[in-house]
Design an enzyme around this catalytic site. Structure first.
Site, PDB file in Angstrom:
ATOM      1  N   SER A 165      -1.242   0.208   0.038  1.00 38.60           N
ATOM      2  CA  SER A 165      -0.677  -0.801   0.940  1.00 38.60           C
ATOM      3  C   SER A 165       0.816  -0.546   1.056  1.00 38.60           C
ATOM      4  CB  SER A 165      -0.917  -2.202   0.362  1.00 38.60           C
ATOM      5  OG  SER A 165      -0.139  -3.181   1.013  1.00 38.60           O
ATOM      6  N   TYR A 213      -1.432  -8.340  -6.526  1.00 34.97           N
ATOM      7  CA  TYR A 213      -1.688  -7.427  -5.409  1.00 34.97           C
ATOM      8  C   TYR A 213      -0.705  -6.263  -5.390  1.00 34.97           C
ATOM      9  CZ  TYR A 213      -2.599  -5.644  -0.758  1.00 34.97           C
ATOM     10  OH  TYR A 213      -2.905  -4.805   0.294  1.00 34.97           O
TER      11      TYR A 213
END
Length: 313
Positions: free
Chosen positions: A160, A172
């Site tokens: 990401s 995350y």
């Protein structure tokens, strides 16, 4: 200058069009195919004629994907947080590919929640995300590597932009930074076996990774369980503005996810896959530049986005 630009364009065009031969004979194993990137990628590769082995988390997701595609796609169930599930999936893949090996492993399964200010979260909140996005990815890779090496194939890992610059608290970004490090290390190790490793670093896209529950509802649950002292230190205004900014960011998420799956597909079918792919204008124009700026500059820019706590100095 124009000549150099033309040469650069021709070079990239050649690399993009220089495809692997006999794609219809090659197997690809993809995790996280219930929805989102994994689901669309599986369909794209079937349309290319490749042999797709799609791992879904739910029986419902596996059945729907199987019904919507052709005999070239087969599904299995996989929970990347459970070793026995990974072992069973690896044996299933081994039975499918035989001696030719696995051309591509696509580690796509991931979750984004719980996320929020780090102090609002617990160890269990971090572990829940890291176990899927990082530890599960590592364990799946370790089980599949012998088959990928046999085929001199590819590993494609879903990271990401949050793996290049930490834009939100929780597990995350922590997990995606780990994916970057793991991918970099195995890329160097597997180079000698003829295996290529690519990392996908998308910007802000709208997928099911954030779950079905409303954003405000989830954040209120985090807020409600905090000690009163912690809530007082942040203040109700911080909570309100934080939710407002998160909501705005989610509304701006790009719904057209094909840019991401096209990058994943290129990493699988091109004879010259890139090391990193950055689909999304926000990735190219915001997150990657932020990651390359001096750290104090990046901190200053990102701190302008966050609200100011009640007890700030």
């Amino acid at each position: 200058m124009a000549a150099l630009t033309d040469l650069s364009f021709m070079y990239r065009w050649f690399k993009n069009c220089n495809l692997v031969r006999n794609l219809s004979e090659k197997y690809v194993f993809i995790t996280g195919c219930d929805s989102g990137f994994g689901n669309l990628l599986a369909r794209q590769l079937v349309d290319r004629g490749m042999r797709v082995l799609a791992a879904c988390f739910t029986e419902e997701g596996a059945q729907k994907l199987q019904q919507d595609t052709s005999y070239q796609l087969q599904t299995t169930l996989l929970d990347v947080t459970k070793t026995e599930s990974i072992q069973a999936a690896a044996q299933w893949v081994r039975d499918q590919v035989g001696e030719q090996g696995l051309w591509a492993l696509v580690n796509n399964a991931g979750v984004g929640l719980p996320s929020g200010p780090n102090e609002w979260l617990t160890k269990e909140d971090f572990v829940k995300v890291i176990n899927v996005n990082l530890v599960g990815l590592i364990e799946v890779t370790l089980h599949m590597l012998p088959m990928v090496k046999r085929a001199r194939g590819r590993v494609v890992n879903m990271s990401s932009s949050g793996g290049r610059v930490a834009i939100i608290g929780g597990g995350y970004c922590v997990s995606k930074f780990g994916v970057e490090a793991f991918s970099d290390s195995i890329r160097r190790e597997l180079h000698y076996f003829g295996v290529k490793v690519s990392i996908i670093e998308p910007g802000n896209y709208r997928t099911a990774i954030l779950g079905k529950e409303g954003l405000e509802s989830r954040m209120r649950k985090l807020w409600a369980r905090l000690p009163q002292e912690t809530r007082d230190s942040y203040g109700e205004e911080y909570f309100r503005v934080y939710i407002e900014k998160l909501t705005n960011m989610m509304m701006l998420a790009e719904p057209r996810i094909r840019d991401v799956t096209n990058s994943m597909e290129h990493a699988i079918v091109s004879r010259s896959p890139r090391i990193r792919y950055n689909p999304g204008l926000d990735a190219k124009l915001l997150y990657i530049p932020l990651a390359k700026l001096p750290t104090p500059v990046t901190d200053f820019i990102l701190s302008r986005y966050l609200p100011r706590p009640a007890d700030s100095v």
